[in-house]
Design a protein around this motif. Structure first.
Motif, PDB file in Angstrom:
ATOM      1  N   THR A 244       0.830  -1.208   0.000  1.00 30.55           N
ATOM      2  CA  THR A 244       0.000   0.000   0.000  1.00 30.55           C
ATOM      3  C   THR A 244       0.864   1.258   0.000  1.00 30.55           C
ATOM      4  O   THR A 244       0.546   2.250  -0.675  1.00 30.55           O
ATOM      5  CB  THR A 244      -0.928   0.009   1.231  1.00 30.55           C
ATOM      6  OG1 THR A 244      -1.793  -1.124   1.169  1.00 30.55           O
ATOM      7  CG2 THR A 244      -1.761   1.276   1.281  1.00 30.55           C
ATOM      8  N   ALA A 245       1.969   1.217   0.739  1.00 29.15           N
ATOM      9  CA  ALA A 245       2.863   2.379   0.820  1.00 29.15           C
ATOM     10  C   ALA A 245       3.596   2.632  -0.493  1.00 29.15           C
ATOM     11  O   ALA A 245       4.004   3.757  -0.771  1.00 29.15           O
ATOM     12  CB  ALA A 245       3.855   2.190   1.963  1.00 29.15           C
ATOM     13  N   GLY A 246       3.769   1.565  -1.297  1.00 32.08           N
ATOM     14  CA  GLY A 246       4.374   1.753  -2.613  1.00 32.08           C
ATOM     15  C   GLY A 246       5.735   1.125  -2.769  1.00 32.08           C
ATOM     16  O   GLY A 246       6.730   1.676  -2.288  1.00 32.08           O
ATOM     17  N   VAL A 247       5.791  -0.035  -3.434  1.00 36.81           N
ATOM     18  CA  VAL A 247       7.050  -0.735  -3.654  1.00 36.81           C
ATOM     19  C   VAL A 247       7.545  -0.489  -5.078  1.00 36.81           C
ATOM     20  O   VAL A 247       6.872   0.141  -5.889  1.00 36.81           O
ATOM     21  CB  VAL A 247       6.877  -2.248  -3.401  1.00 36.81           C
ATOM     22  CG1 VAL A 247       6.496  -2.509  -1.944  1.00 36.81           C
ATOM     23  CG2 VAL A 247       5.832  -2.859  -4.342  1.00 36.81           C
ATOM     24  N   ILE A 248       8.726  -0.998  -5.380  1.00 37.33           N
ATOM     25  CA  ILE A 248       9.276  -0.911  -6.734  1.00 37.33           C
ATOM     26  C   ILE A 248       8.371  -1.677  -7.693  1.00 37.33           C
ATOM     27  O   ILE A 248       8.128  -2.871  -7.495  1.00 37.33           O
ATOM     28  CB  ILE A 248      10.702  -1.492  -6.770  1.00 37.33           C
ATOM     29  CG1 ILE A 248      11.660  -0.620  -5.954  1.00 37.33           C
ATOM     30  CG2 ILE A 248      11.201  -1.634  -8.205  1.00 37.33           C
ATOM     31  CD1 ILE A 248      13.037  -1.243  -5.741  1.00 37.33           C
ATOM     32  N   MET A 249       7.872  -1.002  -8.715  1.00 40.94           N
ATOM     33  CA  MET A 249       6.957  -1.654  -9.651  1.00 40.94           C
ATOM     34  C   MET A 249       7.366  -1.505 -11.110  1.00 40.94           C
ATOM     35  O   MET A 249       6.596  -1.791 -12.016  1.00 40.94           O
ATOM     36  CB  MET A 249       5.529  -1.133  -9.453  1.00 40.94           C
ATOM     37  CG  MET A 249       4.876  -1.621  -8.162  1.00 40.94           C
ATOM     38  SD  MET A 249       4.870  -3.430  -7.983  1.00 40.94           S
ATOM     39  CE  MET A 249       3.784  -3.920  -9.320  1.00 40.94           C
ATOM     40  N   ASN A 250       8.585  -1.076 -11.344  1.00 38.35           N
ATOM     41  CA  ASN A 250       9.126  -1.096 -12.702  1.00 38.35           C
ATOM     42  C   ASN A 250      10.646  -1.016 -12.618  1.00 38.35           C
ATOM     43  O   ASN A 250      11.208  -0.606 -11.600  1.00 38.35           O
ATOM     44  CB  ASN A 250       8.566   0.037 -13.567  1.00 38.35           C
ATOM     45  CG  ASN A 250       8.836   1.401 -12.986  1.00 38.35           C
ATOM     46  OD1 ASN A 250       9.974   1.857 -12.975  1.00 38.35           O
ATOM     47  ND2 ASN A 250       7.790   2.065 -12.485  1.00 38.35           N
ATOM     48  N   ALA A 251      11.306  -1.425 -13.696  1.00 34.82           N
ATOM     49  CA  ALA A 251      12.760  -1.534 -13.696  1.00 34.82           C
ATOM     50  C   ALA A 251      13.467  -0.200 -13.506  1.00 34.82           C
ATOM     51  O   ALA A 251      14.617  -0.161 -13.065  1.00 34.82           O
ATOM     52  CB  ALA A 251      13.225  -2.200 -14.984  1.00 34.82           C
ATOM     53  N   SER A 252      12.790   0.894 -13.826  1.00 37.44           N
ATOM     54  CA  SER A 252      13.435   2.203 -13.685  1.00 37.44           C
ATOM     55  C   SER A 252      13.706   2.549 -12.216  1.00 37.44           C
ATOM     56  O   SER A 252      14.500   3.442 -11.932  1.00 37.44           O
ATOM     57  CB  SER A 252      12.566   3.293 -14.324  1.00 37.44           C
ATOM     58  OG  SER A 252      11.342   3.427 -13.619  1.00 37.44           O
ATOM     59  N   ASP A 253      13.048   1.840 -11.305  1.00 41.16           N
ATOM     60  CA  ASP A 253      13.255   2.087  -9.879  1.00 41.16           C
ATOM     61  C   ASP A 253      14.185   1.065  -9.233  1.00 41.16           C
ATOM     62  O   ASP A 253      14.363   1.070  -8.003  1.00 41.16           O
ATOM     63  CB  ASP A 253      11.909   2.073  -9.139  1.00 41.16           C
ATOM     64  CG  ASP A 253      11.033   3.259  -9.509  1.00 41.16           C
ATOM     65  OD1 ASP A 253      11.583   4.326  -9.818  1.00 41.16           O
ATOM     66  OD2 ASP A 253       9.795   3.109  -9.500  1.00 41.16           O
ATOM     67  N   ASN A 254      14.784   0.191 -10.033  1.00 40.19           N
ATOM     68  CA  ASN A 254      15.718  -0.790  -9.478  1.00 40.19           C
ATOM     69  C   ASN A 254      16.853  -0.104  -8.735  1.00 40.19           C
ATOM     70  O   ASN A 254      17.340   0.947  -9.162  1.00 40.19           O
ATOM     71  CB  ASN A 254      16.307  -1.662 -10.596  1.00 40.19           C
ATOM     72  CG  ASN A 254      15.297  -2.620 -11.187  1.00 40.19           C
ATOM     73  OD1 ASN A 254      14.187  -2.771 -10.674  1.00 40.19           O
ATOM     74  ND2 ASN A 254      15.674  -3.268 -12.280  1.00 40.19           N
TER      75      ASN A 254
END
Length: 488
Positions: A244-254
């Motif tokens: 809910t708080a927001g995790v890495i959900m695409n490779a640009s945030d690796n």
């Protein structure tokens, strides 16, 4: 006579310059006696990344434990001998001395800084400081999580305080886990996206506060999935809160540490595999055979063809011919290959597992499983058509692949986490898949794959009472002693 006068003058000057105070003899006149918190933070980041991505058998043997790679001339570490080279000692020392200690000192110096200017200017600087302190704490939590997941109980509450606690107690691993999750939750709330943080001194995210929030939440997710089997209600709540708080959900945030093309700032793999001129490793047959069975399109990205024109792995846990087996790919030998701490591929497999464990989050186990495979393949440059073909295989598709969810997710996560030895080993320990067997010549007659490091020999000598207490608390100091979260 002139020589005598000069000599007497020299002696007089020498005597007059003497003093009873000799403390100044310990001062380093030509070396810096102070530094900036940014320098310490950068140094800690690099030491952490180096330790996690290295393949030096003196520091990191996780690719070998995960059976992604094996050795050629000297198979000792593939046979689980980790004491001759003091591997636990080196891992422990790097993370405490070169990472956590630098982060602590960075925090100390940063906290002591006095800002001047108008009220508004000082307020702005305080906000930046608050962001920096939160980022330091996030990286501190990550480092402690690696220590716990390596050894079990470790020094925590009394760690890094040589003056007051030269022999720190070893804290309960589960208690540390819960405190890390609490810290990460607070860190995210303390981060303000309206202010800067470490800027160019941050070699992972360039000071991007929003990405550090996602990193913290993703680490919280990882810890929650790990602890789930030990405390299902708590694990479920923490998984859901992290998502809910927001995790890495695409490779640009690796979370990728950026390396340079020249030493000493290259990826350590380049040093070990190329600059050293040595040929100590080849891909293990355990992994290569599995990928051959699945006709996995990542093979050409992970390995080279062997001399016989096939993908061929060395026999795990024995001596192997370098020339007759596949080698690691040119991509991995690139000096600028980023060092990954957390990534989107791992997140999707964690989410798939969390759904199967009962967490209430968006998506199905199948959708996250497919997304994890897809993210891995995209990261390695596999063509879209090949990804579609692979996902449609009956031995890959979630509804038709063999086994329980643990087998399906475990085997595909293990393949996808290639070149991330620690994470692949952790996934294996948590899910018990793929089925890995100890080699026939395993050290001390081991009949199963290690699930932890033994405590450092130096710690057992210098901090005997506390290490002994820790050994008793976790149930032994063996490589096969399970961590608190490894319930099955």
């Amino acid at each position: 006579m002139k020589k005598i006068v000069l000599f007497i003058t020299f002696i007089s000057l020498a005597i007059s310059s003497c003093t009873d105070d000799i403390t100044g003899l310990n001062e380093l006149k030509k070396e810096a006696t102070s530094t900036k918190p940014e320098y310490l933070f950068t140094n800690a980041q690099k030491n952490l990344a180096d330790q996690m991505v290295s393949t030096s058998v003196n520091y990191n043997v996780f690719r070998l434990f995960a059976q992604h790679w094996t050795e050629t001339t000297y198979p000792d570490e593939s046979q689980y001998n980790i004491t001759t080279r003091s591997i636990p000692d080196n891992h422990f020392t790097v993370l405490y001395r070169d990472v956590l200690r630098d982060l602590k000192e960075s925090k100390t110096i940063l906290s002591a800084e006095v800002y001047v200017g108008t009220t508004a200017e000082k307020a702005a600087k305080e906000l930046v400081r608050k962001n920096k302190l939160a980022v330091i704490d996030i990286l501190t939590a990550y480092t402690y999580s690696i220590l716990v997941d390596t050894f079990g109980n470790v020094p925590y509450t009394q760690a890094l305080d040589l003056e007051n606690h030269p022999q720190p107690v070893y804290d309960d691993a589960k208690t540390i886990y819960k405190d890390l999750i609490s810290r990460l939750t607070s860190d995210v709330s303390n981060l303000s996206s309206s202010a800067e943080s470490f800027g160019s001194a941050d070699l992972v995210y360039g000071g991007d506060v929003v990405k550090w929030k996602k990193f913290a939440n993703t680490l919280r997710l990882r810890l929650a999935v790990n602890i789930y089997d030990a405390e299902p209600t708590y694990g479920k709540a923490q998984v859901e809160a992290a998502v809910t708080a927001g995790v890495i959900m695409n490779a640009s945030d690796n979370a990728n540490f950026k390396y340079l093309s020249t030493q000493p700032n290259t990826n350590p793999l380049y040093v070990d595999l190329v600059a050293s001129g040595r040929h100590d490793f080849v891909p293990a047959n355990t992994l290569v055979n599995k990928m051959n069975t699945l006709a996995d399109p990542r093979r050409e990205k992970y390995f080279t063809l062997a001399s016989n024109g096939t993908y061929k792995g060395g026999t795990y846990g024995t001596g192997n011919s370098y020339s007759s087996n596949s080698h690691v790919s040119a991509t991995i030998e690139d000096p600028t290959l980023p060092g990954t701490l957390l990534d989107y591929t791992e997140v999707e497999f964690l989410l798939a597992e969390a759904v199967e464990k009962g967490a209430t989050i968006s998506g199905t186990a199948e959708s996250h499983y497919n997304a994890g495979i897809t993210a891995s393949m995209q990261n390695w440059g596999v063509a879209a058509a090949d990804i579609t073909t692979y996902l449609a295989r009956t031995d890959v598709a979630y509804t038709t692949a063999t086994g329980t969810y643990k087998q399906k997710i475990g085997e595909q996560a293990w393949i996808a986490l290639y070149n991330r030895g620690f994470e692949a080993w952790t996934s294996y320990r948590r899910l018990d898949f793929p089925v890995l067997a100890a080699p026939a010549g395993a050290y001390n007659g081991l009949t199963s794959v290690p699930v932890r490091y033994s405590y450092p020999a130096k710690e057992q000598t210098l901090n005997t009472a506390n290490v002994t207490a820790a050994i008793t608390a976790i149930g032994g100091n063996n490589l096969t002693t399970k961590l608190f979260w490894d319930k099955f």
